[in-house]
Design a protein around this motif. Structure first.
Motif, PDB file in Angstrom:
ATOM      1  N   UNK A 153      -4.713  11.918 -10.152  1.00 60.57           N
ATOM      2  CA  UNK A 153      -4.939  12.406  -8.790  1.00 60.57           C
ATOM      3  C   UNK A 153      -4.717  11.333  -7.719  1.00 60.57           C
ATOM      4  N   UNK A 154      -4.136  11.754  -6.596  1.00 61.76           N
ATOM      5  CA  UNK A 154      -3.898  10.845  -5.470  1.00 61.76           C
ATOM      6  C   UNK A 154      -5.182  10.700  -4.657  1.00 61.76           C
ATOM      7  N   UNK A 155      -6.063   9.829  -5.096  1.00 64.32           N
ATOM      8  CA  UNK A 155      -7.318   9.553  -4.385  1.00 64.32           C
ATOM      9  C   UNK A 155      -7.278   8.137  -3.829  1.00 64.32           C
ATOM     10  N   UNK A 156      -8.075   7.862  -2.792  1.00 68.91           N
ATOM     11  CA  UNK A 156      -8.103   6.498  -2.244  1.00 68.91           C
ATOM     12  C   UNK A 156      -8.412   5.438  -3.306  1.00 68.91           C
ATOM     13  N   UNK A 157      -9.349   5.719  -4.192  1.00 69.58           N
ATOM     14  CA  UNK A 157      -9.726   4.738  -5.220  1.00 69.58           C
ATOM     15  C   UNK A 157      -8.553   4.444  -6.152  1.00 69.58           C
ATOM     16  N   UNK A 158      -7.835   5.502  -6.568  1.00 72.92           N
ATOM     17  CA  UNK A 158      -6.684   5.307  -7.453  1.00 72.92           C
ATOM     18  C   UNK A 158      -5.580   4.511  -6.747  1.00 72.92           C
ATOM     19  N   UNK A 159      -5.344   4.860  -5.485  1.00 79.24           N
ATOM     20  CA  UNK A 159      -4.280   4.185  -4.734  1.00 79.24           C
ATOM     21  C   UNK A 159      -4.595   2.698  -4.549  1.00 79.24           C
ATOM     22  N   UNK A 160      -5.845   2.382  -4.224  1.00 82.69           N
ATOM     23  CA  UNK A 160      -6.235   0.980  -4.032  1.00 82.69           C
ATOM     24  C   UNK A 160      -6.130   0.204  -5.350  1.00 82.69           C
ATOM     25  N   UNK A 191      -0.399  18.001  -1.278  1.00 83.44           N
ATOM     26  CA  UNK A 191      -1.519  17.479  -2.074  1.00 83.44           C
ATOM     27  C   UNK A 191      -1.242  16.076  -2.588  1.00 83.44           C
ATOM     28  N   UNK A 192       0.034  15.691  -2.641  1.00 81.21           N
ATOM     29  CA  UNK A 192       0.369  14.342  -3.107  1.00 81.21           C
ATOM     30  C   UNK A 192      -0.026  13.281  -2.081  1.00 81.21           C
ATOM     31  N   UNK A 193      -0.225  13.708  -0.815  1.00 79.08           N
ATOM     32  CA  UNK A 193      -0.523  12.766   0.244  1.00 79.08           C
ATOM     33  C   UNK A 193       0.705  12.024   0.746  1.00 79.08           C
ATOM     34  N   UNK A 194       1.879  12.365   0.190  1.00 71.38           N
ATOM     35  CA  UNK A 194       3.135  11.694   0.539  1.00 71.38           C
ATOM     36  C   UNK A 194       4.180  12.757   0.873  1.00 71.38           C
ATOM     37  N   UNK A 195       4.350  13.104   2.164  1.00 73.25           N
ATOM     38  CA  UNK A 195       5.278  14.176   2.539  1.00 73.25           C
ATOM     39  C   UNK A 195       6.685  14.062   1.946  1.00 73.25           C
ATOM     40  N   UNK A 196       7.331  12.865   1.898  1.00 70.69           N
ATOM     41  CA  UNK A 196       8.666  12.803   1.293  1.00 70.69           C
ATOM     42  C   UNK A 196       8.681  13.264  -0.165  1.00 70.69           C
ATOM     43  N   UNK A 197       7.589  13.007  -0.899  1.00 72.70           N
ATOM     44  CA  UNK A 197       7.515  13.457  -2.298  1.00 72.70           C
ATOM     45  C   UNK A 197       7.572  14.981  -2.355  1.00 72.70           C
ATOM     46  N   UNK A 198       6.886  15.642  -1.416  1.00 67.45           N
ATOM     47  CA  UNK A 198       6.897  17.104  -1.379  1.00 67.45           C
ATOM     48  C   UNK A 198       8.270  17.635  -0.957  1.00 67.45           C
ATOM     49  N   UNK A 238       1.635   9.209  -6.145  1.00 72.04           N
ATOM     50  CA  UNK A 238       2.241  10.548  -6.064  1.00 72.04           C
ATOM     51  C   UNK A 238       3.071  10.836  -7.319  1.00 72.04           C
ATOM     52  N   UNK A 239       3.816   9.838  -7.787  1.00 64.92           N
ATOM     53  CA  UNK A 239       4.613  10.001  -9.015  1.00 64.92           C
ATOM     54  C   UNK A 239       3.703  10.235 -10.217  1.00 64.92           C
ATOM     55  N   UNK A 240       2.646   9.442 -10.320  1.00 61.24           N
ATOM     56  CA  UNK A 240       1.725   9.579 -11.455  1.00 61.24           C
ATOM     57  C   UNK A 240       1.029  10.936 -11.445  1.00 61.24           C
ATOM     58  N   UNK A 241       0.774  11.466 -10.253  1.00 66.37           N
ATOM     59  CA  UNK A 241       0.160  12.802 -10.171  1.00 66.37           C
ATOM     60  C   UNK A 241       1.131  13.874 -10.653  1.00 66.37           C
ATOM     61  N   UNK A 242       2.390  13.755 -10.235  1.00 66.86           N
ATOM     62  CA  UNK A 242       3.396  14.732 -10.674  1.00 66.86           C
ATOM     63  C   UNK A 242       3.642  14.641 -12.181  1.00 66.86           C
ATOM     64  N   UNK A 249       0.841  -1.202   0.000  1.00 73.37           N
ATOM     65  CA  UNK A 249       0.000   0.000   0.000  1.00 73.37           C
ATOM     66  C   UNK A 249       0.874   1.248   0.000  1.00 73.37           C
ATOM     67  N   UNK A 250       1.987   1.186   0.738  1.00 72.31           N
ATOM     68  CA  UNK A 250       2.933   2.298   0.698  1.00 72.31           C
ATOM     69  C   UNK A 250       3.489   2.508  -0.697  1.00 72.31           C
ATOM     70  N   UNK A 251       3.836   1.397  -1.369  1.00 68.15           N
ATOM     71  CA  UNK A 251       4.335   1.483  -2.738  1.00 68.15           C
ATOM     72  C   UNK A 251       3.287   2.099  -3.657  1.00 68.15           C
ATOM     73  N   UNK A 252       2.018   1.719  -3.447  1.00 72.12           N
ATOM     74  CA  UNK A 252       0.932   2.278  -4.258  1.00 72.12           C
ATOM     75  C   UNK A 252       0.775   3.779  -4.018  1.00 72.12           C
ATOM     76  N   UNK A 253       0.933   4.206  -2.764  1.00 73.21           N
ATOM     77  CA  UNK A 253       0.825   5.639  -2.435  1.00 73.21           C
ATOM     78  C   UNK A 253       1.921   6.444  -3.123  1.00 73.21           C
TER      79      UNK A 253
END
Length: 517
Positions: free
Chosen positions: A157-164, A304-311, A148-152, A140-144
């Motif tokens: 968009x980093x949404x729960x449905x996309x991540x799942x 907005x990515x939902x992943x602080x390290x990405x920011x 984030x990469x796909x959004x950038x 799930x972490x890998x998916x998150x």
């Protein structure tokens, strides 16, 4: 630690049909079914890949930023690391004596002075719960991070449905790779070690060299942040230890792979300990590198990515550099998840081989072509998906999954250690052991596990609502409650612990092999 340099087992029969490893496995009650083709390095690589500092550290980095901040991220790591090393050392000593795929629950059965099947049952179910949760947490972490990469890159968009959805694809790939045979898995895990080592060097090097501004040493080493809503700094600091403890989990994989490893009585213990030591050093370097590179703390926390390290990567290096580092992290997380499925499937194979899972006859089947437990692989991935998919309904589900993985795994880790302590000098040592350090190291391991098992069931956010509630106790209670009821109603009448498939070919006087030289 002692490790003699003589053959760890009595010689094979004169016909040479059994290797020393196969003979020891037969003494422990099993015939060789899995392909024994892994080297000691490959055994280490599985555990190191599951510990995966690039997965655990970065996946829960945002949690750490809110729960203790830089001070806890920086100092929590070595504290948790020292305690984790005690657990690993105590486990490694037992692994040397009993190198089987069952690992923890087999050890519990053999070490218990009485009621061995009950100890084995509880240990096995805790291990099963923890393993499935680790797989879910990692993938799930890998998916998150992938989202984030796909959004950038493409605005996905980093949404729960996309991540799942991405989570499901990653699990499917891991299932397919793990059904291709242990040789492929071993090669990919060997690659994973170097991916992690060079990945950390590239990430830390870039974060040190490129940004024009770095955080001060006082910020990195002393800044305490509490965004939990709780007023007790001590309580928040305890919660913040989850970042390090979740990362430093999964090194029992080396034990589960011993039936596929050469010189298992030494390679297994070394794999357990070395995976923790190398991760400790590299992980601290990684955390320091990222924390010094923070440009905008609040901006990273609320990204907005939902992943602080990405920011943090984005602020420090710009879009292109951030995407490159994200790809390195995603690759590491992919390797980690794949190794986690491998270890999980071996534990399921061994536990169902002894009849302890519903549908056991299905789960311990071996594919004759690849000599791998294919059905167990799909149970591992399917169970992980059910856990991770909870994110569609509950945003705090991920924190609960990580807590479940830590608690399940560490209870399973420490039950055999506790039983070994009770045995004292009666414990039959393998060729790798702790000597006089067994008791103090084992005592620290048990005490630490009791502490974290309580802490990680506590609420992580205030005020406590339906969505912010820590559901870890519920998940743990459901799994262990179900296993407990099954035990009382039925299993205690027929579950006798690890099944002995055949008797040893000759008496097993291990005295000569077990005395330290």
């Amino acid at each position: 630690m002692s490790s003699d340099h003589h053959s760890p087992h009595p010689p094979a029969p004169a016909d040479g049909s059994l290797s020393a490893d196969e003979r020891r496995l037969r003494e422990l009650g099993y015939t060789q079914e899995l392909a024994r083709s892994m080297s000691g390095f490959s055994n280490f690589a599985v555990s190191f890949s599951i510990v995966s500092i690039l997965s655990g550290c970065l996946t829960l980095y945002g949690f750490g930023m809110n729960t203790g901040g830089p001070a806890l991220i920086t100092w929590g790591w070595p504290v948790v690391g020292a305690m984790t090393l005690c657990v690993a050392l105590a486990m490694a000593e037992i692994c040397s004596s009993y190198p089987t795929a069952g690992g923890l629950y087999y050890w519990a059965a053999k070490l218990a002075p009485s009621r061995g099947p009950a100890w084995s049952w509880v240990t096995g179910w805790c291990n099963f719960m923890g393993q499935v949760a680790v797989t879910a947490g990692v993938d799930f972490g890998a998916a998150s991070f992938a989202n984030a990469f796909l959004e950038l890159q493409w605005g996905y968009a980093s949404t729960p449905a996309h991540t799942v959805l991405i989570f499901a694809v990653i699990l499917l790939l891991h299932g397919l790779l793990n059904t291709r045979g242990v040789r492929l898995v071993a090669v990919l895990n060997n690659v994973s070690v170097w991916w992690h080592v060079f990945g950390v060097l590239i990430i830390v090097g870039a974060l040190l060299a490129i940004p024009s501004h770095h955080a001060s040493a006082s910020f990195v080493f002393t800044r305490f942040v509490n965004n939990t809503g709780f007023h007790s700094s001590f309580y928040v600091a305890l919660l913040g230890l989850l970042l390090a403890q979740y990362t430093l989990t999964g090194y029992d994989a080396s034990a589960h792979m011993t039936e596929e490893t050469h010189d298992a009585a030494r390679s297994g213990p070394k794999g357990i300990v070395n995976s923790v030591v190398v991760s400790l050093v590299a992980g601290w370097i990684l955390l320091l590198g990222i924390t010094f590179a923070i440009q905008n703390y609040d901006g990273a926390v609320n990204s907005s990515t939902g992943v602080p390290p990405a920011q943090i990567f984005l602020d420090a290096l710009g879009a292109s550099g951030a995407k490159l580092l994200l790809l390195i992290v995603i690759g590491a997380q992919f390797f980690c998840g794949m190794a986690s499925v491998t270890a999980n499937s071996r534990m399921i194979y061994a536990f169902s081989r002894d009849g302890a899972l519903p549908g056991s006859r299905i789960w311990h089947r071996i594919d004759p072509r690849t000599q791998t437990p294919t059905n167990a692989v799909w149970l591992a991935t399917g169970g992980a998906f059910l856990l991770g998919a909870q994110d569609l309904w509950n945003a705090t589900a991920y924190a609960a999954v990580t807590s479940v993985s830590v608690i399940g795994m560490y209870i399973a880790y420490v039950i055999p250690v506790y039983l070994r302590l009770r045995q004292g000098d009666a414990f039959e040592r393998g060729p790798w052991h702790l000597g006089r350090w067994s008791k103090p190291v084992g005592t620290l391991a048990v005490g630490w596990t009791v502490l974290i098992s309580v802490v990680f069931m506590l609420p992580t956010v205030s005020p406590i609502t339906v969505t912010s509630f820590n559901y870890t106790p519920v998940a743990v209670a459901v799994v262990l409650g179900s296993a407990g009821i099954w035990w009382l109603v039925s299993a205690r009448h027929w579950f006798t612990g690890p099944k002995i498939q055949q008797a040893p070919t000759e008496p097993t006087d291990r005295t000569s092999e077990l005395e330290p030289r």
